[in-house]
Structure formats: C-alpha cells, structure tokens
Design an enzyme around this catalytic site. Structure first.
Site, PDB file in Angstrom:
ATOM      1  N   GLU A  59       0.830  -1.201   0.000  1.00  0.00           N
ATOM      2  CA  GLU A  59       0.000   0.000   0.000  1.00  0.00           C
ATOM      3  C   GLU A  59       0.873   1.263   0.000  1.00  0.00           C
ATOM      4  O   GLU A  59       1.833   1.376   0.775  1.00  0.00           O
ATOM      5  CB  GLU A  59      -0.885  -0.017   1.252  1.00  0.00           C
ATOM      6  CG  GLU A  59      -1.749   1.214   1.451  1.00  0.00           C
ATOM      7  CD  GLU A  59      -2.568   1.162   2.736  1.00  0.00           C
ATOM      8  OE1 GLU A  59      -3.451   2.018   2.907  1.00  0.00           O
ATOM      9  OE2 GLU A  59      -2.320   0.262   3.576  1.00  0.00           O
ATOM     10  N   LYS A  95      -9.288   2.405  -2.061  1.00  0.00           N
ATOM     11  CA  LYS A  95      -9.573   1.928  -0.708  1.00  0.00           C
ATOM     12  C   LYS A  95     -10.909   2.478  -0.222  1.00  0.00           C
ATOM     13  O   LYS A  95     -11.211   3.659  -0.406  1.00  0.00           O
ATOM     14  CB  LYS A  95      -8.439   2.358   0.231  1.00  0.00           C
ATOM     15  CG  LYS A  95      -8.463   1.729   1.611  1.00  0.00           C
ATOM     16  CD  LYS A  95      -7.180   2.099   2.356  1.00  0.00           C
ATOM     17  CE  LYS A  95      -7.092   1.457   3.729  1.00  0.00           C
ATOM     18  NZ  LYS A  95      -5.817   1.764   4.409  1.00  0.00           N
ATOM     19  N   CYS A 118      -5.469  -3.031   2.482  1.00  0.00           N
ATOM     20  CA  CYS A 118      -5.318  -3.083   3.947  1.00  0.00           C
ATOM     21  C   CYS A 118      -6.648  -3.176   4.696  1.00  0.00           C
ATOM     22  O   CYS A 118      -7.264  -4.223   4.757  1.00  0.00           O
ATOM     23  CB  CYS A 118      -4.498  -1.884   4.420  1.00  0.00           C
ATOM     24  SG  CYS A 118      -3.721  -2.138   6.038  1.00  0.00           S
TER      25      CYS A 118
END
Length: 549
Positions: free
Chosen positions: A41, A112, A148
């Site tokens: 990330e 995300k 994540c």
C-alpha cells in the site's frame, strides 16, 4: 499464474529510491518467471506521507513514478499503491489507490473503501472512501484486489457499515490480493493472522497479503506478509522485520503452491523478542532515512540508559555510539563502574564529563533567589538540564543525534525533567514499561553478559539527591505498570481499575500523575511505537483537561 510478493522497505517522499527499488524487483521477478509482482500500500510515496499529501506536486510525482514503473511492466504485471486525484467534485481530493499495470499500461484501479481514523491512523483526513468495486481479470483469473483495512471489517464490533469483499464476491473472484501498510505492535501479528484467516474462510478464497517493512520515524512496519488457502489455513508467512520476496503459483483450481521452505514460525515469538527486533529496526531506519550515522546518549549506570546503549550499538554498530558519563556529586561509585563496564562490553565510544562544577555554578548564581529555601526538585532538575546542555553541545559540534532513554512508566507519570533527561532526537524505549525494560535487559544478555548484572538488580534511582530511589516517588514498578497498562492500553477508568482489586489511593494517584504529565509528553521526542497504544500520534489527550485528574 506465478505471483511474487515483494515485502520491501520504502522511504516517505523518496520517489527516486522507492521507484528504483520497485523497478529492480519487477526485473528480478520477471527473470524468475513471475507473471505478477505485488507491492505494498502507498509504496510509491511511502506510508504515512501525512501532509505531504496536501501538495499537488507530491501527487504529480507519485503519478510520474507510477508511469516510470509501468514502462518496465512488459512480460510481467505489477500491483503498486499510490495516492491519486479524486476527479469527482464531491468528497476529499484524493483516493488511496492500487494500480494494476500490464504491458506498460494501468489496466485497473482499485480505491480503498475503509479508511482508518483511529489511534495512529488519519486516512480520512486525506482520502475519499471508495463505493465502487470491480475484480481485475488477468491470465484467466479474476482477482479481488483490496487495500489493507478493506479486509478488517469482519471483527466483532465493526467500525464501518460496508464490506468491500461482500460486493466483490458477487463477481466470483478466484483469489484475494490485499496490499497493506500495517504497523507493528507486539500483539498485532496474532490479530492480523486471525482477521485475514477469517476473510479467506468467510469468502472461501485463497488470500495473498503483502505488508510494508521498515520504520518511518516512530512507526515500525514488521512485514510478516501472509498467504492463506481457501479454508483460512495459513500456508506461508514471510519473515518479520526484514525485506523479503517470495513466489507462489496459483493453480486453476485455486490451490496455492510454492517451492521455497516455509518461514512460518512453529510457535509465537515472545513479546520481548518482537520489541527488541522492532526497536533495532526503528533505530536503524531513523538514522539511515534521516541521513545521520552516529548517536550519543547519557550513560548513568542505570538499566534504562544501559539498554538503550546496547540497542543502539547493535543497530548502528558500537563505533557509531558515543556514551557520555556525566557524574554528579550524588552519583555512586558503583553506577560509574557499571557504566564503564558496559562501555567495555560493547566497545562503543565514551567520554566522562563531571557536572559537579557546572551545577554548583548554577546554584551559586541562583543563591540570591533561592536564599533560605531547602534543596528540592529545582536543584535536582538543574543537574538533569546541565547534562542535556552538554549532550546537545556535543550533538551540535560533532553531528550526533541524541537518544532519549526515558521508559514508558516514567513518561506516563512525569518522572523526568523537561529539557533535561526528556530531550532527544528519538525516544528509544518510551513505549516500553519499566518491567519490560528489565525483560529486555535479560534478553540482550541471553548469550553473554553485555549489560552488567548490577545495572539490572540494583534498585532504580535517578541519583539526583542522596540515597534516592524511584520508589520514594512512585509505587513499585510491578504495581505501577499494571495500573498504567490497564489505564493507557485498555482505557479503563479509575473506578474500573479499583474494582479489579488495586488499591484506591494508589490508582487515583497514578492516574492523576498521568494526566498532570500530559504537557511534558507533548514536548518529548518521537517515541518508537511497539505497543498497541503508545504516547505520541496515537494517543491524543487534552493538556488542560480535568477528566479523571
């Protein structure tokens, strides 16, 4: 399909280095026959970039780096993380994105959705959460690509109202790939494995997870990238606290195979061993990424400075550590000898500068103002601040960085001197309770005595007045640390802690000290974070608040 997981150490804002490292590993992965190489990330810019993200030029440099990386992706695809502009009028200006690059082009972008905004995380300050999710088609496989926290909403008390995988699973993916920047805490590895395993089991898909490794100021990233089969079984685990690249083959039936020996630990590594490894990495990267090579610290003969000196010597090499003995008129002979023995054991540089004349000069200068008043904390702190002046002078003259040696117990209750022993460039053990410092010393001494035994067994003392002991001012550390841990890490009130069986007077006194010391902690150096709740960026308390004071 052969997939390489690249667990690498990035440097915030160092586009040249990060881009070169990513390209180097694309070339290596291609040579080793990989079809896809996966990076972490926000690997292009480093994590966390914080308010660098508010500069348009910074975002432009991220995109420019991504295009350089894309030019190298021929005969191999890659996944990289970077911030990208949010082109919608509504919402935050940026997305936290993953680029899927194939044959020189970005063929898919995943943004995300779940943006952590707790403890050390502040992603919603910068990024707009995604509401659209699509799988990536590659070599006959359908990949559910997430970032994540997108997989961290299967917990018992979810923080978000959506699960990206609930939408992606409807598109019938064959595999999940998650790129992450998940910081280290000594209990975080077990939690991480449990949550990711739960995802693989819930969606009945294999999962490949790649994490950052390395330190960015106070944050330490431990790596430990993970691979699960479609039953949630952990089938491989990359090493912790070091860079690593590993290769996996995803079969048409969803099975994951690999040829290298597994690095799964047969049993959990102890908290103290993890703390030790984390701090070593934290020191190394703080110095390397800051462009400094040599450290200095005041060495008292006590356990805190001894542990910090030993850790620094291991991380930087003993020839890059200057230990300065600064005895006062209250320093005991055995403390001076303990410090000298440590220097001898480590082979680090050392100097001895007595502060008796300096402190007496201060006291003489202040004698008209202090006339008729008894010796107290004012004179004690003059000693500590005199030491700091000398250490900082040597920093200025020789280019050292001063290591702060305060432990978490002292920092919690304000048992330290502002502009004295609380100063420094980086706090090495400021997230390590005193009882853990003793454990660290024993761990350092596992193979041979490095820290003198007397430094470990003698009663802790600041030695700022005759026969002083820490317990003159504080409860015994085994009691103090338990109360502090329940209050700081578990966020329990004084009433709850008292119900656990702790003495009421002690509990109320300790919590009052913690709250009164907030102004001191606000002025301390960055603290290497090794626990789930460290002082600093992850714990934000009002300085003048009255609650629980």
């Amino acid at each position: 399909m052969k997939i390489a997981l690249a667990q690498l150490n990035y440097h915030v804002g160092n586009f040249e280095s990060n881009t070169a490292k990513i390209i180097e590993h694309i070339k290596k992965a291609r040579t080793n026959g990989a079809d896809l190489v996966v990076f972490a990330e926000l690997c292009v810019c480093g994590y966390p970039s914080r308010d660098f993200l508010e500069f348009d030029e910074f975002i432009d440099l991220c995109e420019s780096s991504a295009q350089k990386i894309a030019k190298e992706c021929h005969g191999i695809a890659c996944i990289i993380g970077l911030p990208t502009p949010n082109h919608r009028t509504e919402g935050k200006d940026l997305n936290n994105s993953a680029y899927f690059i194939e044959e020189g082009k970005v063929i898919a972008v995943a943004n995300k959705a779940l943006l952590p905004n707790y403890d050390i995380f502040d992603e919603y300050r910068y990024f707009e959460p995604s509401t659209e999710f699509s799988c990536v088609e590659f070599m006959g496989h359908r990949i559910a690509l997430t970032i994540c926290e997108d997989l961290w909403n299967t917990i018992e008390n979810p923080l978000y109202v959506t699960r990206p995988m609930d939408i992606l699973i409807q598109q019938k993916p064959d595999v999940m790939i998650n790129i992450a920047a998940s910081p280290f805490a000594y209990n975080h590895d077990e939690e991480r494995i449990e949550i990711l395993s739960d995802n693989a089991k819930r969606y009945q898909l294999p999962l490949l997870y790649v994490n950052h490794v390395g330190a960015q100021t106070e944050l330490i990233f431990d790596g430990g990238s993970l691979i699960f089969d479609n039953t949630g079984k952990l089938i491989d685990e990359l090493p912790y606290f070091e860079e690593s690249v590993a290769y996996y083959t995803l079969g048409d039936n969803g099975a994951i195979t690999y040829e290298h020996p597994t690095t799964i630990k047969p049993e959990k590594v102890s908290d103290i061993e993890q703390i030790h490894s984390g701090i070593i990495l934290g020191i190394k990267d703080y110095f390397y990424k800051s462009g400094f090579k040599q450290a200095i610290l005041g060495l008292s003969g006590g356990i805190d400075s001894a542990v910090v000196c030993a850790l620094a010597a291991e991380a930087l090499g003993p020839k890059n550590v200057m230990a300065v003995l600064l005895p006062s008129r209250f320093s005991s002979d055995h403390s001076i000898k303990d410090a000298e023995d440590l220097v001898k054991n480590l082979g680090c540089m050392s100097e001895t500068i007595a502060i008796k004349d300096i402190t007496e000069a201060f006291e003489a200068t202040l004698s008209p103002q202090f006339e008729g008043l008894p010796f107290n904390i004012a004179e004690e702190n003059i000693q500590s601040r005199s030491r700091a002046v000398l250490l900082m002078a040597m920093c200025n003259k020789f280019g050292y960085i001063l290591l702060n040696t305060s432990n978490k117990s002292e920092a919690a209750v304000g048992y330290g001197t502002l502009y004295g022993d609380m100063c420094g460039g980086i706090s090495v053990i400021g997230d390590v309770y005193k009882t853990q410092v003793f454990e660290l010393a024993r761990h350092i001494n596992l193979e041979k005595e490095i820290i003198p035994e007397n430094s470990i067994i003698k009663p802790p003392s600041a030695e700022l007045r005759p026969d002083q002991k820490d317990t003159d001012s504080l409860p015994e550390y085994d009691i103090l640390d338990k109360i502090l841990q329940v209050y700081i890490e578990d966020r329990r009130s004084s009433a709850e802690i008292i119900k656990m069986g702790y003495d009421e007077t002690t509990v109320r006194r300790v919590i009052r000290l913690v709250n009164l010391a907030e102004h001191k902690r606000y002025q301390t150096p960055p603290i290497l974070r090794v626990s789930p709740k460290a002082f600093g960026m992850g714990r934000r308390m009002p300085i003048v608040g009255k609650y629980l004071s």
